[in-house]
Enzyme design. Structure first.
Site, PDB file in Angstrom:
ATOM      1  N   ARG A 115      19.866 -78.691  -4.130  1.00 33.22           N
ATOM      2  CA  ARG A 115      21.049 -78.519  -3.299  1.00 33.22           C
ATOM      3  C   ARG A 115      22.281 -79.096  -4.005  1.00 33.22           C
ATOM      4  NH1 ARG A 115      18.696 -81.296   2.057  1.00 33.22           N
ATOM      5  NH2 ARG A 115      17.656 -82.526   0.439  1.00 33.22           N
ATOM      6  N   LYS A 171      21.746 -86.076  -1.522  1.00 29.86           N
ATOM      7  CA  LYS A 171      20.783 -87.164  -1.425  1.00 29.86           C
ATOM      8  C   LYS A 171      21.394 -88.483  -1.879  1.00 29.86           C
ATOM      9  CE  LYS A 171      17.144 -86.954  -0.220  1.00 29.86           C
ATOM     10  NZ  LYS A 171      16.680 -87.153   1.180  1.00 29.86           N
ATOM     11  N   TYR A 220      23.584 -88.300   2.458  1.00 32.51           N
ATOM     12  CA  TYR A 220      22.426 -88.904   3.125  1.00 32.51           C
ATOM     13  C   TYR A 220      22.054 -90.177   2.361  1.00 32.51           C
ATOM     14  CZ  TYR A 220      21.598 -84.533   5.674  1.00 32.51           C
ATOM     15  OH  TYR A 220      21.713 -83.426   6.492  1.00 32.51           O
ATOM     16  N   HIS A 247      19.737 -92.902   4.185  1.00 33.93           N
ATOM     17  CA  HIS A 247      18.452 -93.374   4.715  1.00 33.93           C
ATOM     18  C   HIS A 247      18.150 -94.782   4.202  1.00 33.93           C
ATOM     19  CE1 HIS A 247      17.677 -89.421   6.380  1.00 33.93           C
ATOM     20  NE2 HIS A 247      17.898 -88.877   5.210  1.00 33.93           N
ATOM     21  N   GLU A 293      23.336 -89.227   8.116  1.00 35.27           N
ATOM     22  CA  GLU A 293      22.313 -89.289   9.158  1.00 35.27           C
ATOM     23  C   GLU A 293      22.675 -90.176  10.340  1.00 35.27           C
ATOM     24  OE1 GLU A 293      21.184 -92.539   6.201  1.00 35.27           O
ATOM     25  OE2 GLU A 293      21.912 -90.475   6.091  1.00 35.27           O
ATOM     26  N   SER A 310      17.444 -80.962   9.568  1.00 32.29           N
ATOM     27  CA  SER A 310      16.282 -81.127  10.445  1.00 32.29           C
ATOM     28  C   SER A 310      15.744 -79.770  10.865  1.00 32.29           C
ATOM     29  CB  SER A 310      16.668 -81.948  11.684  1.00 32.29           C
ATOM     30  OG  SER A 310      17.025 -83.264  11.318  1.00 32.29           O
ATOM     31  N   SER A 327       4.030 -88.804  25.041  1.00 26.77           N
ATOM     32  CA  SER A 327       3.510 -89.456  23.833  1.00 26.77           C
ATOM     33  C   SER A 327       3.171 -90.916  24.094  1.00 26.77           C
ATOM     34  CB  SER A 327       4.546 -89.356  22.710  1.00 26.77           C
ATOM     35  OG  SER A 327       4.046 -89.953  21.529  1.00 26.77           O
ATOM     36  N   LEU A 381      12.322 -89.650  14.943  1.00 29.85           N
ATOM     37  CA  LEU A 381      13.531 -90.224  14.344  1.00 29.85           C
ATOM     38  C   LEU A 381      14.111 -91.290  15.248  1.00 29.85           C
ATOM     39  CD1 LEU A 381      15.880 -90.130  12.209  1.00 29.85           C
ATOM     40  CD2 LEU A 381      17.029 -88.578  13.799  1.00 29.85           C
ATOM     41  N   VAL A 406       7.629 -85.380   8.222  1.00 34.14           N
ATOM     42  CA  VAL A 406       9.032 -85.049   7.972  1.00 34.14           C
ATOM     43  C   VAL A 406       9.898 -86.302   8.018  1.00 34.14           C
ATOM     44  CG1 VAL A 406      10.947 -83.541   8.675  1.00 34.14           C
ATOM     45  CG2 VAL A 406       8.597 -82.782   8.995  1.00 34.14           C
ATOM     46  N   VAL A 418       9.423 -89.014   6.488  1.00 35.83           N
ATOM     47  CA  VAL A 418       9.107 -89.895   5.361  1.00 35.83           C
ATOM     48  C   VAL A 418      10.357 -90.514   4.740  1.00 35.83           C
ATOM     49  CG1 VAL A 418       9.070 -88.051   3.604  1.00 35.83           C
ATOM     50  CG2 VAL A 418       7.648 -90.103   3.302  1.00 35.83           C
ATOM     51  N   ASP A 419      11.514 -89.815   4.781  1.00 33.85           N
ATOM     52  CA  ASP A 419      12.715 -90.412   4.192  1.00 33.85           C
ATOM     53  C   ASP A 419      13.313 -91.496   5.074  1.00 33.85           C
ATOM     54  OD1 ASP A 419      13.665 -88.713   6.113  1.00 33.85           O
ATOM     55  OD2 ASP A 419      14.857 -87.455   4.769  1.00 33.85           O
ATOM     56  N   ALA A 427      10.024 -85.936   0.398  1.00 28.03           N
ATOM     57  CA  ALA A 427      11.160 -86.602   1.044  1.00 28.03           C
ATOM     58  C   ALA A 427      12.426 -85.742   1.091  1.00 28.03           C
ATOM     59  CB  ALA A 427      11.460 -87.922   0.328  1.00 28.03           C
ATOM     60  N   ASN A 428      12.443 -84.624   0.380  1.00 22.41           N
ATOM     61  CA  ASN A 428      13.618 -83.734   0.445  1.00 22.41           C
ATOM     62  C   ASN A 428      13.149 -82.293   0.621  1.00 22.41           C
ATOM     63  OD1 ASN A 428      12.593 -83.711  -2.236  1.00 22.41           O
ATOM     64  ND2 ASN A 428      14.525 -82.939  -3.031  1.00 22.41           N
ATOM     65  N   MET A 429      12.445 -82.064   1.707  1.00 20.41           N
ATOM     66  CA  MET A 429      11.866 -80.738   1.945  1.00 20.41           C
ATOM     67  C   MET A 429      12.892 -79.607   1.847  1.00 20.41           C
ATOM     68  SD  MET A 429       9.138 -81.596   4.978  1.00 20.41           S
ATOM     69  CE  MET A 429       8.771 -79.883   5.293  1.00 20.41           C
TER      70      MET A 429
END
Length: 370
Positions: A15, A75, A94, A96, A118, A134, A220, A240, A267, A269-270, A299-301
């Site tokens: 990206r 990123k 981003y 994180h 984020e 997302s 849940s 999240l 998803v 994981v980051d 971590a960056n799907m």
């Protein structure tokens, strides 16, 4: 303002922070844009397209960081970029932070102004700069999960939607937010038997109204998760907590209760991951196996579908980038509570509580620096 767009150098990250269309809008607002050579190629945008849009192409990442007052990325900076970052330089990307302490300390040391996509937050608690990625990651989680359920890839050898006379796969989605909703939609569309969990009963009512008949909703909690995991083939971690580390909903001891070849896609994981055994992987080497359970933890799907992802991201970030460039970060954040909540680390101070709590660092209220 002088804006820099470096090439992403994280493993298999294709990206880019701004599209040529975004460059045109920034220049129309009176700003200068410097783009690193080949920064957009992975997303399908040539240097020529950026030049036609009015950007100046710089040959190296060092020159981009040295020239720019504001850096727009996708990123978080990686270790080789840390020393390129200048004091007072605005980084809009981003981060994180709560999932990676070395990055947090590096940005404190560099005394940069770190505004994280984020944690930009609207009054309704929605996260407008996280939503597009997302959406992509939620939909991709099912694509990838379906692939890794194949036997040659060590999965159970089950087709997600089944066929007439053979039951479909059972998919468990942990979290009913943007990621979880998109994952459930995709899985349902492929014909899977889907269960989506969340702790918000109002959200579950909403999902129950909009989802097709092959999607079930449940509250849940640990008991429910333990009851469901032995019978499910694909489990999506989609939890999240904005700006903070994700909670571990799937613990190490739960793996023994899963069928061999079960696939876990985390998803989150980051943000530290909601599956205890997950650790960040890359598109180059996306999976690992523990107790015969396949873990997919890239971590960056969205980086795997950069043409779609880059356009979706720029659509969301550009209005905020223009505010920051037009007014300067301090005035823009004073005027916009959404942007103010995006500030995480400023001139050596941690100004986002979730980050400070993650690493027991001193917290400075953001209002004290504006």
């Amino acid at each position: 303002m002088i804006i820099g767009v470096p090439k992403e150098i994280k493993n298999n990250e294709n990206r880019v922070g701004v599209t040529p269309a975004g460059v045109i809008e920034l220049i129309r607002n009176g700003h200068s844009v410097y783009v690193q050579a080949t920064a957009g190629e992975g997303s399908g945008f040539s240097d020529e397209k950026y030049t036609k849009a009015g950007a100046t192409i710089l040959p190296t990442i060092e020159e981009v960081y040295a020239t720019a007052e504001m850096i727009i990325k996708v990123k978080e900076p990686i270790a080789s970029e840390y020393n390129l970052i200048k004091e007072d330089q605005l980084l809009f990307t981003y981060f994180h932070f709560a999932s990676y302490e070395p990055l947090t300390h590096a940005m404190i040391e560099r005394k940069a102004v770190c505004l994280a996509y984020e944690t930009v937050e609207r009054p309704d608690r929605s996260l407008p700069l996280l939503v597009p990625m997302s959406e992509v990651a939620g939909r991709m989680s099912i694509q990838e999960g379906a692939k890794y359920l194949e036997k040659p890839l060590k999965g159970r050898g089950i087709l997600l939607g089944g066929v007439p006379g053979v039951r479909p796969a059972k998919v468990l989605v942990l979290g009913g937010g943007v990621v979880g909703t998109n994952a459930a939609k995709m899985a349902a569309g492929l014909g899977a038997d889907v269960t989506i969990l969340d702790t918000n009963l109002a959200r579950l009512r909403y999902l129950d109204d909009i989802m097709p008949a092959n999607v079930n909703t449940m509250m849940s909690n640990e008991y429910t998760i333990r009851e469901l995991i032995p019978s499910h083939d694909l489990i999506i971690g989609a939890v999240l907590i904005p700006g903070a580390k994700a909670p571990n909903l799937i613990t190490r001891d739960m793996l023994k209760d899963m069928k061999p070849g079960t696939v876990l896609v985390d998803v989150a994981v980051d943000q530290g991951g909601c599956i205890e055994t997950c650790k960040p992987t890359t598109h180059e080497d996306p999976t690992f196996i523990i107790d015969d359970v396949v873990h997919y933890c890239v971590a960056n799907m969205p980086g795997a579908v950069p043409y779609t992802s880059t356009q979706a991201l720029t659509n969301a970030t550009l209005p905020y980038a223009i505010q920051l460039a037009n007014k300067g970060w301090k005035q823009a954040c004073a005027d916009s509570n959404e942007l103010k909540l995006g500030l995480n680390v400023v001139n050596g101070k941690v100004v986002y509580k979730g980050v400070a709590e993650a690493f027991n660092l001193e917290y400075t209220p953001v209002d004290s620096i504006l």
